[in-house]
Motif scaffolding. Structure first.
Motif, PDB file in Angstrom:
ATOM      1  N   LEU A 160      39.394  44.149  50.583  1.00 58.05           N
ATOM      2  CA  LEU A 160      40.456  44.440  49.678  1.00 58.05           C
ATOM      3  C   LEU A 160      40.700  45.575  49.725  1.00 58.05           C
ATOM      4  N   LEU A 167      37.098  37.470  47.717  1.00 61.98           N
ATOM      5  CA  LEU A 167      38.695  38.325  48.821  1.00 61.98           C
ATOM      6  C   LEU A 167      38.903  39.743  48.362  1.00 61.98           C
ATOM      7  N   ALA A 168      37.637  39.827  47.213  1.00 61.80           N
ATOM      8  CA  ALA A 168      38.251  41.579  47.013  1.00 61.80           C
ATOM      9  C   ALA A 168      37.221  42.542  47.700  1.00 61.80           C
ATOM     10  N   LEU A 180      48.230  43.850  43.069  1.00 61.15           N
ATOM     11  CA  LEU A 180      46.929  43.009  43.804  1.00 61.15           C
ATOM     12  C   LEU A 180      46.602  42.118  42.873  1.00 61.15           C
ATOM     13  N   TRP A 181      45.668  42.088  41.891  1.00 61.59           N
ATOM     14  CA  TRP A 181      45.404  42.561  41.091  1.00 61.59           C
ATOM     15  C   TRP A 181      45.553  40.308  40.979  1.00 61.59           C
ATOM     16  N   PHE A 214      37.104  35.761  43.898  1.00 60.79           N
ATOM     17  CA  PHE A 214      37.506  36.899  43.366  1.00 60.79           C
ATOM     18  C   PHE A 214      36.830  38.215  44.484  1.00 60.79           C
ATOM     19  N   THR A 262      45.574  38.888  43.803  1.00 59.97           N
ATOM     20  CA  THR A 262      43.860  38.412  44.127  1.00 59.97           C
ATOM     21  C   THR A 262      43.898  37.023  43.312  1.00 59.97           C
ATOM     22  N   TYR A 263      43.862  37.448  41.740  1.00 54.95           N
ATOM     23  CA  TYR A 263      43.359  36.523  41.513  1.00 54.95           C
ATOM     24  C   TYR A 263      44.390  35.169  40.975  1.00 54.95           C
ATOM     25  N   GLU A 303      44.950  33.927  43.640  1.00 62.24           N
ATOM     26  CA  GLU A 303      44.840  32.822  44.865  1.00 62.24           C
ATOM     27  C   GLU A 303      42.717  32.603  44.933  1.00 62.24           C
ATOM     28  N   ALA A 304      42.505  33.460  43.979  1.00 64.97           N
ATOM     29  CA  ALA A 304      40.616  32.801  44.000  1.00 64.97           C
ATOM     30  C   ALA A 304      40.493  31.989  43.033  1.00 64.97           C
ATOM     31  N   MET A 357      47.439  45.817  53.249  1.00 64.98           N
ATOM     32  CA  MET A 357      46.973  45.609  51.860  1.00 64.98           C
ATOM     33  C   MET A 357      47.680  46.928  51.255  1.00 64.98           C
TER      34      MET A 357
END
Length: 529
Positions: free
Chosen positions: A445, A441-442, A481-482, A438, A485-486, A488-489, A452
């Motif tokens: 972003l 990836l962040a 978006l969070w 996470f 992202t989570y 995918e993580a 994004m």
């Protein structure tokens, strides 16, 4: 089904017809199947059980944990208890107790009563599992023994695999209560059929005088503390939690004392001296690793489908069902080859299939479902059949009847310990690596990321039209978006976990040539019990 009874009321395997032995063995397999099925039958339905009993997630997880702790304590005791009570009466008492406990689980009125009844169910059903292993070697010899070992191995891996599927279907079509009520008919059948057809030994109550009660207490403390530590550790930061730290110390100290007691006492409850046999020691390790493969993947796939895909209990069950189908399809091929090919080669093939399956799981993405999971699960199903069944024959086939009784519990408990450690390892990796992925990836972003910015602008416009407030729309877009992202993580972490298991199975596959070839005896001895 008739057989000639000996003067002391026993019906020795050599006096039984093949049909009688098959029927008696099949009856015991029914008991073993329901005991193993109930390990995982609740896994896809814990949310429904918690809702029905007004319990939170932390309490509901004990519906499964209490069963595992109680079962893992009982399994190694079964060999000694079968000598005390005889196989027929221990198995019948276990089936009867398991049936009553199942009825109580279905009638549970709160989460506390459910946890207590599940522990009782696991404890009473635990002895049925290793007794089937020992009886298979007492009943059959030569090619028949290979088929019996294949059957036992199939049940040992298939029943937990089918648990989420059957449990999800029952919960979706009826209610969670029927997860337990379905045990009543087969449980009663086994309770009455086993005493009638399995009369291969007689009780020896004199063993109670010299029993190693201290060893039993140390073993229960060791296995119970270890199972609790492994089950709860990933959720409570392992040794950072004082309760987990305490149970870990208890497991370590009592484990050392139990080993010392078992090796020094004249009549130990578990025969650790069997570990002098190289095949038995390696076989216990292979049993441990197949436990990792079976239970860890049963844990991972439903968690992925539930948390990433949002599948229902029934959808999860249907998605993982292909593993069981391919294992069942592999049984006749294994049975044919097992009488013609060195079992060590078949075992290497099975462990290799496990490793290859984990490699196929590793590129998993957030949109995987039953179709994408089918091929990896097909190799896993074949791997389960070709890895577990030869391990049974190679590990237990060369032991004497007395050693077999005392050692089969250890062989079976190693599989359950492998499952517990595998699940704990997977849960820890999911917790730790998800955060790492996470944050990585962040890092990308930020305001310089044009893709994004465009996505946030589009989401903000959609939310703005719906909410009518630009500030709320921006917050909603960031939350979306969070979440993405989570997701995918978490998905990337599942891939990492499968890779770790794959490496373990590659190393295990390379160890198989260390086993010695086992040639089963041509006929069971008349004094096998």
């Amino acid at each position: 089904m008739s057989a000639t009874a000996s003067t002391d009321g026993l019906i020795l395997p050599s006096q039984m017809s093949t049909a009688a032995k098959v029927f008696a063995f099949a009856t015991m397999c029914v008991g073993m199947f329901i005991a193993l099925l109930d390990i995982q039958i609740v896994s896809a339905s814990l949310r429904d059980i918690g809702g029905g009993l007004s319990a939170g997630t932390d309490e509901t997880v004990w519906v499964q944990t209490s069963y595992l702790i109680a079962e893992i304590i009982m399994i190694p005791l079964s060999g000694w208890l079968s000598r005390v009570m005889s196989t027929r009466w221990l198995f019948a008492a276990s089936a009867a107790g398991f049936t009553v406990a199942s009825l109580l689980c279905g009638a549970a009125w709160n989460i506390q009563s459910m946890i207590a009844f599940r522990a009782l169910q696991g404890f009473l059903g635990g002895s049925m599992i290793p007794l089937v292993f020992t009886t298979a070697f007492a009943f059959f010899a030569g090619p028949q023994r290979v088929i019996a070992a294949a059957t036992v191995g199939a049940i040992a891996s298939l029943a937990p695999t089918l648990g989420p599927t059957i449990g999800g279907w029952i919960t979706d079509h009826f209610s969670w209560h029927w997860l337990f009520f379905i045990n009543l008919v087969p449980g009663l059948f086994v309770t009455f059929a086993v005493p009638a057809f399995v009369r291969i030994d007689k009780p020896d109550w004199s063993l109670l005088r010299n029993a190693d009660y201290l060893g039993i207490a140390l073993m229960a403390l060791f296995l119970g503390s270890l199972e609790y530590t492994l089950e709860e550790g990933p959720r409570w930061d392992w040794l950072g939690d004082p309760v987990i730290a305490t149970t870990a110390w208890l497991a370590g100290i009592s484990g050392v004392l139990f080993v010392w007691r078992s090796l020094s006492y004249a009549h130990p409850v578990v025969d650790l001296r069997a570990l002098k046999d190289r095949n038995f020691t390696l076989g216990c390790f292979f049993s441990f690793m197949t436990g990792v493969g079976i239970f860890a993947t049963i844990y991972l796939t439903p968690v992925f489908l539930g948390r990433v895909r949002g599948f229902s209990a029934l959808d999860i069950g249907l998605a993982v069902f292909s593993t069981g189908v391919f294992q069942i399809m592999s049984i006749p091929f294994y049975s044919y080859l097992a009488n013609r090919v060195d079992l060590r080669w078949l075992m290497m093939f099975g462990l290799g299939c496990f490793a290859f399956s984990m490699w196929q799981f590793s590129p998993i993405t957030h949109d995987w479902g039953g179709l994408e999971l089918m091929l990896p699960q097909a190799f896993r199903g074949m791997g389960q059949q070709f890895a577990v069944a030869p391990a049974v024959t190679l590990t237990l086939g060369a032991l004497s009847p007395v050693q077999l009784r005392l050692a089969s519990g250890l062989f079976n408990v190693m599989r359950n310990l492998g499952g517990a450690i595998g699940i704990a390892l997977c849960a820890t990796i999911l917790n730790d690596r998800t955060n790492l992925h996470f944050y990585r990836l962040a890092e990308h972003l930020n305001s310089s990321n044009e893709a994004m910015n465009a996505a946030l602008a589009g989401s903000g416009s959609n939310f703005g039209a719906w909410l009518g407030d630009s500030a709320s729309a921006s917050t909603a877009a960031l939350r979306q978006l969070w979440g993405l992202t989570y997701r995918e993580a978490l998905t990337m972490t599942f891939g990492d976990t499968y890779i770790v298991i794959m490496v373990g199975f590659i190393a295990t596959t390379l160890m198989v040539p260390l086993l010695k070839k086992v040639a089963p005896p041509k006929a069971p001895s008349a004094d096998a019990h």
